[in-house]
Design a protein around this motif. Structure first.
Motif, mmCIF file in Angstrom:
data_model
loop_
_atom_site.group_PDB
_atom_site.id
_atom_site.type_symbol
_atom_site.label_atom_id
_atom_site.label_comp_id
_atom_site.label_asym_id
_atom_site.label_seq_id
_atom_site.Cartn_x
_atom_site.Cartn_y
_atom_site.Cartn_z
ATOM 1 N N PHE A 17 -41.897 -66.923 42.008
ATOM 2 C CA PHE A 17 -42.618 -67.597 40.936
ATOM 3 C C PHE A 17 -44.094 -67.662 41.311
ATOM 4 O O PHE A 17 -44.427 -68.189 42.376
ATOM 5 C CB PHE A 17 -42.087 -69.022 40.748
ATOM 6 C CG PHE A 17 -40.619 -69.093 40.455
ATOM 7 C CD1 PHE A 17 -40.168 -69.147 39.147
ATOM 8 C CD2 PHE A 17 -39.678 -69.106 41.479
ATOM 9 C CE1 PHE A 17 -38.801 -69.208 38.862
ATOM 10 C CE2 PHE A 17 -38.324 -69.169 41.208
ATOM 11 C CZ PHE A 17 -37.886 -69.223 39.894
ATOM 12 N N ASN A 18 -44.968 -67.139 40.435
ATOM 13 C CA ASN A 18 -46.400 -67.152 40.694
ATOM 14 C C ASN A 18 -47.149 -67.662 39.473
ATOM 15 O O ASN A 18 -47.031 -67.072 38.393
ATOM 16 C CB ASN A 18 -46.917 -65.751 41.036
ATOM 17 C CG ASN A 18 -46.254 -65.182 42.259
ATOM 18 O OD1 ASN A 18 -45.297 -64.434 42.130
ATOM 19 N ND2 ASN A 18 -46.734 -65.546 43.425
ATOM 20 N N ASP A 19 -47.891 -68.753 39.654
ATOM 21 C CA ASP A 19 -48.747 -69.236 38.574
ATOM 22 C C ASP A 19 -49.918 -68.277 38.408
ATOM 23 O O ASP A 19 -50.609 -67.946 39.374
ATOM 24 C CB ASP A 19 -49.283 -70.633 38.882
ATOM 25 C CG ASP A 19 -48.240 -71.722 38.699
ATOM 26 O OD1 ASP A 19 -47.226 -71.473 38.024
ATOM 27 O OD2 ASP A 19 -48.447 -72.830 39.240
ATOM 28 N N LEU A 20 -50.133 -67.821 37.182
ATOM 29 C CA LEU A 20 -51.253 -66.941 36.872
ATOM 30 C C LEU A 20 -52.415 -67.722 36.272
ATOM 31 O O LEU A 20 -53.574 -67.330 36.410
ATOM 32 C CB LEU A 20 -50.809 -65.849 35.893
ATOM 33 C CG LEU A 20 -49.615 -64.998 36.332
ATOM 34 C CD1 LEU A 20 -49.222 -64.032 35.225
ATOM 35 C CD2 LEU A 20 -49.935 -64.255 37.618
ATOM 36 N N SER A 23 -53.577 -75.149 33.603
ATOM 37 C CA SER A 23 -54.494 -76.177 33.128
ATOM 38 C C SER A 23 -53.683 -77.432 32.845
ATOM 39 O O SER A 23 -52.473 -77.469 33.097
ATOM 40 C CB SER A 23 -55.234 -75.708 31.869
ATOM 41 O OG SER A 23 -54.369 -75.693 30.757
ATOM 42 N N GLU A 24 -54.306 -78.420 32.277
ATOM 43 C CA GLU A 24 -53.622 -79.693 32.025
ATOM 44 C C GLU A 24 -52.454 -79.537 31.050
ATOM 45 O O GLU A 24 -51.424 -80.183 31.192
ATOM 46 C CB GLU A 24 -54.621 -80.707 31.473
ATOM 47 C CG GLU A 24 -54.037 -82.079 31.263
ATOM 48 C CD GLU A 24 -55.053 -83.077 30.735
ATOM 49 O OE1 GLU A 24 -54.617 -84.163 30.317
ATOM 50 O OE2 GLU A 24 -56.254 -82.768 30.713
ATOM 51 N N HIS A 25 -52.581 -78.629 30.068
ATOM 52 C CA HIS A 25 -51.572 -78.526 29.015
ATOM 53 C C HIS A 25 -50.825 -77.191 28.973
ATOM 54 O O HIS A 25 -49.860 -77.064 28.234
ATOM 55 C CB HIS A 25 -52.211 -78.774 27.647
ATOM 56 C CG HIS A 25 -52.827 -80.128 27.530
ATOM 57 N ND1 HIS A 25 -52.078 -81.274 27.404
ATOM 58 C CD2 HIS A 25 -54.117 -80.519 27.547
ATOM 59 C CE1 HIS A 25 -52.882 -82.321 27.338
ATOM 60 N NE2 HIS A 25 -54.124 -81.889 27.426
ATOM 61 N N VAL A 26 -51.271 -76.210 29.750
ATOM 62 C CA VAL A 26 -50.669 -74.873 29.708
ATOM 63 C C VAL A 26 -50.547 -74.323 31.123
ATOM 64 O O VAL A 26 -51.440 -74.500 31.954
ATOM 65 C CB VAL A 26 -51.523 -73.898 28.862
ATOM 66 C CG1 VAL A 26 -50.945 -72.491 28.910
ATOM 67 C CG2 VAL A 26 -51.648 -74.367 27.433
ATOM 68 N N ARG A 27 -49.413 -73.649 31.366
ATOM 69 C CA ARG A 27 -49.221 -72.936 32.637
ATOM 70 C C ARG A 27 -48.582 -71.596 32.313
ATOM 71 O O ARG A 27 -47.609 -71.524 31.561
ATOM 72 C CB ARG A 27 -48.312 -73.751 33.564
ATOM 73 C CG ARG A 27 -48.059 -73.095 34.915
ATOM 74 C CD ARG A 27 -47.397 -74.067 35.881
ATOM 75 N NE ARG A 27 -46.216 -74.708 35.340
ATOM 76 C CZ ARG A 27 -44.969 -74.255 35.513
ATOM 77 N NH1 ARG A 27 -44.732 -73.154 36.192
ATOM 78 N NH2 ARG A 27 -43.945 -74.917 34.987
ATOM 79 N N VAL A 28 -49.152 -70.522 32.864
ATOM 80 C CA VAL A 28 -48.614 -69.177 32.690
ATOM 81 C C VAL A 28 -48.089 -68.726 34.048
ATOM 82 O O VAL A 28 -48.804 -68.787 35.051
ATOM 83 C CB VAL A 28 -49.693 -68.198 32.169
ATOM 84 C CG1 VAL A 28 -49.108 -66.798 32.023
ATOM 85 C CG2 VAL A 28 -50.271 -68.696 30.850
ATOM 86 N N GLU A 29 -46.841 -68.267 34.049
ATOM 87 C CA GLU A 29 -46.163 -67.951 35.301
ATOM 88 C C GLU A 29 -45.508 -66.575 35.219
ATOM 89 O O GLU A 29 -44.898 -66.241 34.206
ATOM 90 C CB GLU A 29 -45.099 -69.026 35.544
ATOM 91 C CG GLU A 29 -44.288 -68.882 36.792
ATOM 92 C CD GLU A 29 -43.314 -70.040 36.930
ATOM 93 O OE1 GLU A 29 -43.548 -70.906 37.788
ATOM 94 O OE2 GLU A 29 -42.315 -70.071 36.188
ATOM 95 N N ARG A 30 -45.654 -65.789 36.281
ATOM 96 C CA ARG A 30 -44.881 -64.546 36.405
ATOM 97 C C ARG A 30 -43.694 -64.862 37.295
ATOM 98 O O ARG A 30 -43.829 -65.473 38.359
ATOM 99 C CB ARG A 30 -45.702 -63.425 37.048
ATOM 100 C CG ARG A 30 -44.867 -62.137 37.195
ATOM 101 C CD ARG A 30 -45.596 -61.031 37.899
ATOM 102 N NE ARG A 30 -45.619 -61.262 39.341
ATOM 103 C CZ ARG A 30 -46.062 -60.374 40.223
ATOM 104 N NH1 ARG A 30 -46.550 -59.219 39.827
ATOM 105 N NH2 ARG A 30 -46.056 -60.665 41.503
ATOM 106 N N ILE A 31 -42.518 -64.449 36.834
ATOM 107 C CA ILE A 31 -41.286 -64.627 37.599
ATOM 108 C C ILE A 31 -40.712 -63.242 37.863
ATOM 109 O O ILE A 31 -40.619 -62.424 36.947
ATOM 110 C CB ILE A 31 -40.265 -65.479 36.820
ATOM 111 C CG1 ILE A 31 -40.876 -66.811 36.394
ATOM 112 C CG2 ILE A 31 -38.990 -65.691 37.653
ATOM 113 C CD1 ILE A 31 -40.088 -67.542 35.322
ATOM 114 N N VAL A 32 -40.339 -62.977 39.094
ATOM 115 C CA VAL A 32 -39.711 -61.703 39.448
ATOM 116 C C VAL A 32 -38.336 -62.019 40.030
ATOM 117 O O VAL A 32 -38.220 -62.746 41.019
ATOM 118 C CB VAL A 32 -40.562 -60.902 40.457
ATOM 119 C CG1 VAL A 32 -39.877 -59.582 40.793
ATOM 120 C CG2 VAL A 32 -41.971 -60.660 39.908
ATOM 121 N N SER A 33 -37.300 -61.500 39.369
ATOM 122 C CA SER A 33 -35.910 -61.720 39.778
ATOM 123 C C SER A 33 -35.304 -60.392 40.223
ATOM 124 O O SER A 33 -35.585 -59.352 39.637
ATOM 125 C CB SER A 33 -35.088 -62.269 38.607
ATOM 126 O OG SER A 33 -35.692 -63.378 38.013
#
Length: 104
Positions: A17-20, A23-33
């Motif tokens: 899991f990597n946060d890209l 911010s206070e209201h939004v988080r974009v994350e790349r997940i590699v399974s």
């Protein structure tokens, strides 16, 4: 500049899991399974809404109440906050790459 498909983790024994963006209201994350699934008793029950897309690979999600969805490359959905869900399967061969946007 960065690339979502570059520098994929080589450790296939766990999900990554990597946060890209955060911010206070939004988080974009790349997940590699790499074939991982949620623990048998593990349900996600998040305070945030989650919009998720499968960029590569495939997965099956289960929702409390018995509904399940199969996701292939390009499939996306919005999961409202506190909708209990889990990952039943991800592709057994190769990486499943997800992009998840968490928002309030």
């Amino acid at each position: 500049m960065a690339n979502l498909f570059a520098k994929l983790p080589t450790d296939v024994s766990q999900e990554h899991f990597n946060d890209l963006l955060k911010s206070e209201h939004v988080r974009v994350e790349r997940i590699v399974s790499y074939g991982q699934s949620s623990p048998e008793q593990g349900w996600y029950d998040q305070d945030e809404n989650e919009w998720v897309i499968v960029l590569e690979g495939s997965a099956t999600l289960a929702f409390e109440g018995g509904k399940s969805l199969e996701l292939d490359k390009g499939d996306y959905l919005n999961i409202p906050a506190h909708q209990r869900h889990k990952v039943l399967t991800t592709a057994a061969k190769g990486a499943t790459i997800w992009l998840a946007i968490f928002y309030r």
